[in-house]
Write a protein that holds these residues in place. Structure first.
Motif, PDB file in Angstrom:
ATOM      1  N   ASP A  67       0.845  -1.200   0.000  1.00 31.69           N
ATOM      2  CA  ASP A  67       0.000   0.000   0.000  1.00 31.69           C
ATOM      3  C   ASP A  67       0.878   1.247   0.000  1.00 31.69           C
ATOM      4  O   ASP A  67       0.567   2.244  -0.651  1.00 31.69           O
ATOM      5  N   ASP A  68       2.007   1.188   0.707  1.00 27.50           N
ATOM      6  CA  ASP A  68       2.956   2.297   0.706  1.00 27.50           C
ATOM      7  C   ASP A  68       3.540   2.512  -0.689  1.00 27.50           C
ATOM      8  O   ASP A  68       3.742   3.652  -1.121  1.00 27.50           O
ATOM      9  N   VAL A  69       3.790   1.422  -1.417  1.00 24.72           N
ATOM     10  CA  VAL A  69       4.267   1.540  -2.796  1.00 24.72           C
ATOM     11  C   VAL A  69       3.221   2.257  -3.641  1.00 24.72           C
ATOM     12  O   VAL A  69       3.534   3.177  -4.409  1.00 24.72           O
ATOM     13  N   PHE A  70       1.956   1.865  -3.508  1.00 25.97           N
ATOM     14  CA  PHE A  70       0.867   2.516  -4.245  1.00 25.97           C
ATOM     15  C   PHE A  70       0.829   4.012  -3.950  1.00 25.97           C
ATOM     16  O   PHE A  70       0.703   4.837  -4.863  1.00 25.97           O
ATOM     17  N   ASN A  71       0.952   4.371  -2.661  1.00 27.38           N
ATOM     18  CA  ASN A  71       0.928   5.785  -2.290  1.00 27.38           C
ATOM     19  C   ASN A  71       2.045   6.563  -2.968  1.00 27.38           C
ATOM     20  O   ASN A  71       1.855   7.699  -3.429  1.00 27.38           O
ATOM     21  N   ASN A  72       3.237   5.973  -3.023  1.00 27.00           N
ATOM     22  CA  ASN A  72       4.374   6.669  -3.626  1.00 27.00           C
ATOM     23  C   ASN A  72       4.269   6.735  -5.148  1.00 27.00           C
ATOM     24  O   ASN A  72       4.656   7.743  -5.764  1.00 27.00           O
ATOM     25  N   VAL A  73       3.748   5.682  -5.774  1.00 22.65           N
ATOM     26  CA  VAL A  73       3.542   5.710  -7.232  1.00 22.65           C
ATOM     27  C   VAL A  73       2.535   6.790  -7.605  1.00 22.65           C
ATOM     28  O   VAL A  73       2.715   7.522  -8.594  1.00 22.65           O
ATOM     29  N   MET A  74       1.477   6.921  -6.807  1.00 23.70           N
ATOM     30  CA  MET A  74       0.456   7.933  -7.069  1.00 23.70           C
ATOM     31  C   MET A  74       0.933   9.338  -6.709  1.00 23.70           C
ATOM     32  O   MET A  74       0.459  10.330  -7.263  1.00 23.70           O
ATOM     33  N   GLY A  75       1.877   9.424  -5.775  1.00 27.91           N
ATOM     34  CA  GLY A  75       2.190  10.708  -5.172  1.00 27.91           C
ATOM     35  C   GLY A  75       3.297  11.518  -5.805  1.00 27.91           C
ATOM     36  O   GLY A  75       3.515  12.668  -5.407  1.00 27.91           O
ATOM     37  N   VAL A  76       4.023  10.962  -6.793  1.00 30.13           N
ATOM     38  CA  VAL A  76       5.204  11.638  -7.352  1.00 30.13           C
ATOM     39  C   VAL A  76       4.893  13.081  -7.739  1.00 30.13           C
ATOM     40  O   VAL A  76       5.560  14.021  -7.301  1.00 30.13           O
ATOM     41  N   ASN A  77       3.884  13.277  -8.578  1.00 33.32           N
ATOM     42  CA  ASN A  77       3.415  14.618  -8.952  1.00 33.32           C
ATOM     43  C   ASN A  77       2.091  14.478  -9.689  1.00 33.32           C
ATOM     44  O   ASN A  77       1.609  13.363  -9.935  1.00 33.32           O
ATOM     45  N   ALA A  78       1.508  15.612 -10.066  1.00 31.45           N
ATOM     46  CA  ALA A  78       0.202  15.600 -10.729  1.00 31.45           C
ATOM     47  C   ALA A  78       0.307  15.260 -12.211  1.00 31.45           C
ATOM     48  O   ALA A  78      -0.720  15.102 -12.874  1.00 31.45           O
ATOM     49  N   THR A  79       1.508  15.122 -12.737  1.00 29.87           N
ATOM     50  CA  THR A  79       1.665  14.722 -14.131  1.00 29.87           C
ATOM     51  C   THR A  79       1.487  13.224 -14.295  1.00 29.87           C
ATOM     52  O   THR A  79       0.821  12.751 -15.212  1.00 29.87           O
ATOM     53  N   VAL A  80       2.075  12.441 -13.384  1.00 32.20           N
ATOM     54  CA  VAL A  80       1.980  10.993 -13.483  1.00 32.20           C
ATOM     55  C   VAL A  80       0.879  10.419 -12.600  1.00 32.20           C
ATOM     56  O   VAL A  80       0.348   9.337 -12.864  1.00 32.20           O
ATOM     57  N   GLY A  81       0.546  11.098 -11.503  1.00 31.69           N
ATOM     58  CA  GLY A  81      -0.468  10.602 -10.578  1.00 31.69           C
ATOM     59  C   GLY A  81      -1.366  11.716 -10.103  1.00 31.69           C
ATOM     60  O   GLY A  81      -1.773  12.580 -10.884  1.00 31.69           O
ATOM     61  N   ILE A  82      -1.654  11.703  -8.797  1.00 30.11           N
ATOM     62  CA  ILE A  82      -2.434  12.806  -8.241  1.00 30.11           C
ATOM     63  C   ILE A  82      -1.552  13.737  -7.428  1.00 30.11           C
ATOM     64  O   ILE A  82      -1.949  14.849  -7.092  1.00 30.11           O
ATOM     65  N   GLY A  83      -0.332  13.275  -7.096  1.00 28.98           N
ATOM     66  CA  GLY A  83       0.612  14.110  -6.363  1.00 28.98           C
ATOM     67  C   GLY A  83       0.268  14.235  -4.897  1.00 28.98           C
ATOM     68  O   GLY A  83      -0.890  14.169  -4.489  1.00 28.98           O
ATOM     69  N   GLY A  84       1.303  14.377  -4.078  1.00 30.91           N
ATOM     70  CA  GLY A  84       1.098  14.690  -2.674  1.00 30.91           C
ATOM     71  C   GLY A  84       0.688  13.550  -1.784  1.00 30.91           C
ATOM     72  O   GLY A  84       0.093  13.774  -0.731  1.00 30.91           O
ATOM     73  N   THR A  85       0.980  12.297  -2.160  1.00 30.23           N
ATOM     74  CA  THR A  85       0.695  11.163  -1.286  1.00 30.23           C
ATOM     75  C   THR A  85       1.981  10.417  -0.984  1.00 30.23           C
ATOM     76  O   THR A  85       2.991  10.564  -1.671  1.00 30.23           O
ATOM     77  N   GLY A  86       1.937   9.578   0.043  1.00 33.37           N
ATOM     78  CA  GLY A  86       3.135   8.843   0.444  1.00 33.37           C
ATOM     79  C   GLY A  86       4.229   9.776   0.905  1.00 33.37           C
ATOM     80  O   GLY A  86       3.983  10.751   1.631  1.00 33.37           O
ATOM     81  N   GLU A  87       5.445   9.546   0.466  1.00 39.85           N
ATOM     82  CA  GLU A  87       6.575  10.383   0.845  1.00 39.85           C
ATOM     83  C   GLU A  87       6.511  11.783   0.236  1.00 39.85           C
ATOM     84  O   GLU A  87       7.300  12.650   0.596  1.00 39.85           O
ATOM     85  N   PHE A  88       5.564  12.008  -0.656  1.00 39.26           N
ATOM     86  CA  PHE A  88       5.456  13.299  -1.323  1.00 39.26           C
ATOM     87  C   PHE A  88       4.395  14.196  -0.692  1.00 39.26           C
ATOM     88  O   PHE A  88       4.127  15.280  -1.185  1.00 39.26           O
ATOM     89  N   GLN A  89       3.803  13.739   0.401  1.00 39.26           N
ATOM     90  CA  GLN A  89       2.777  14.539   1.047  1.00 39.26           C
ATOM     91  C   GLN A  89       3.409  15.546   1.991  1.00 39.26           C
ATOM     92  O   GLN A  89       4.105  15.185   2.941  1.00 39.26           O
ATOM     93  N   ALA A  90       3.158  16.819   1.739  1.00 36.24           N
ATOM     94  CA  ALA A  90       3.797  17.887   2.505  1.00 36.24           C
ATOM     95  C   ALA A  90       3.067  18.220   3.788  1.00 36.24           C
ATOM     96  O   ALA A  90       3.630  18.829   4.687  1.00 36.24           O
ATOM     97  N   ASN A  91       1.825  17.821   3.892  1.00 38.55           N
ATOM     98  CA  ASN A  91       1.046  18.189   5.074  1.00 38.55           C
ATOM     99  C   ASN A  91       0.117  17.041   5.429  1.00 38.55           C
ATOM    100  O   ASN A  91      -0.980  16.926   4.900  1.00 38.55           O
TER     101      ASN A  91
END
Length: 299
Positions: free
Chosen positions: A58-82
């Motif tokens: 599930d953590d992998v899914f969060n990071n794959v989705m979270g890289v940015n809004a170009t490839v995913g939705i951005g801001g999830t997993g290790e990319f979530q700022a808040n």
């Protein structure tokens, strides 16, 4: 009183206890009891393996989705700022990103490498990651039909080595935001050599957060699906299948699965039930095997 245990300590204690019981009882009179104890031990280990595999991938899914809004939705997993359960600022220097355009000048397919280094990268969630998550995107994951396929290079989480393939496909319709995720030949290896392998398919359906498509923190998803796995502890090996009992609930503003139940069935042992809770954002779950319930801590 509830007990908080880890996979390694619980399994070892149960298996050692079984050995001592074997030595102290006659084979003729107590063979059925002894086998039952071993079965309970392996079912317990299988259920904990399922739970830990669920959290790590599930953590992998969060990071794959979270890289940015170009490839995913951005801001999830290790990319979530808040993130509500992760105080502090995003550790932007803890990992590096590399983008490789595989059909330049076209944007896609695009290979993205998240490199956590070789000395240990401690995230705001407290997990220590090492190695690389490598994902090839066929298109933006918010677009129906797009696929992201992930492999791993020297990747580990809290010392657990992660191998196999992870696949995300957007199967949304005009009325429902849905993803299918697959883990193929997944393998987790602990430093002590204990391993578990895992194959599973999940359907992830958004149930809340539709009104803010570019704000991931208020998104809520349900997760249903089945899988199978094998756990090896020393010279003992057990196989299991998992079936969803109640949909698992995932909120992107929490790094844990917060609700739902999964059943674990071994062919020669009792059923185990993993209960992820009633909605609180914490790393606790309840494991019930053979009528006995224990609180477990998710990693």
């Amino acid at each position: 009183m509830k007990m908080t245990v880890s996979f390694g300590r619980m399994a070892a204690a149960l298996l050692i206890g079984t050995g001592l019981f074997l030595a102290s009882c006659s084979k003729n009179n107590d063979e059925k009891t002894i086998v039952s104890a071993e079965q309970v031990a392996m079912t317990t280990a299988s259920a904990e393996s399922e739970a830990e595999g669920e959290i790590i991938f599930d953590d992998v899914f969060n990071n794959v989705m979270g890289v940015n809004a170009t490839v995913g939705i951005g801001g999830t997993g290790e990319f979530q700022a808040n993130q509500s359960d992760q105080p502090g600022t995003l550790q932007s220097t803890c990992f590096t990103l590399n983008f490789d355009f595989l059909a330049a000048p076209d944007t896609f397919p695009l290979k993205v490498t998240i490199d956590f280094g070789t000395t240990g990268c401690t995230g705001r969630d407290g997990r220590i990651r090492m190695g690389k998550i490598i994902t090839v995107y066929t298109g933006p994951l918010i677009r129906p039909g797009s696929v992201a396929e992930t492999s791993f290079e020297g990747y580990s989480v809290n010392g657990i080595k992660v191998e196999g393939q992870h696949r995300v496909e957007n199967k949304s319709t005009s009325t429902q935001f849905t993803f299918e995720t697959k883990v193929t030949n997944g393998k987790l290896t602990r430093p002590n050599g204990n391993t578990w392998t895992w194959n599973r398919t999940r359907t992830i359906t958004q149930t809340d957060g539709w009104g803010t498509p570019w704000l991931a923190s208020d998104d809520v998803f349900t997760i249903v699906g089945n899988g199978s796995g094998t756990v090896t502890i020393g010279d003992r090996t057990g196989t299991w299948t998992s079936t969803n009992v109640e949909p698992l609930v995932k909120r992107f503003n929490c790094r844990w699965i917060v609700k739902g139940k999964q059943a674990i069935q071994r062919n020669d042992g009792p059923e185990g039930i993993i209960d992820f809770g009633t909605g609180d954002c914490d790393n606790k779950a309840t494991l019930t095997v053979n009528g006995v319930s224990r609180e477990i801590t998710l990693k």
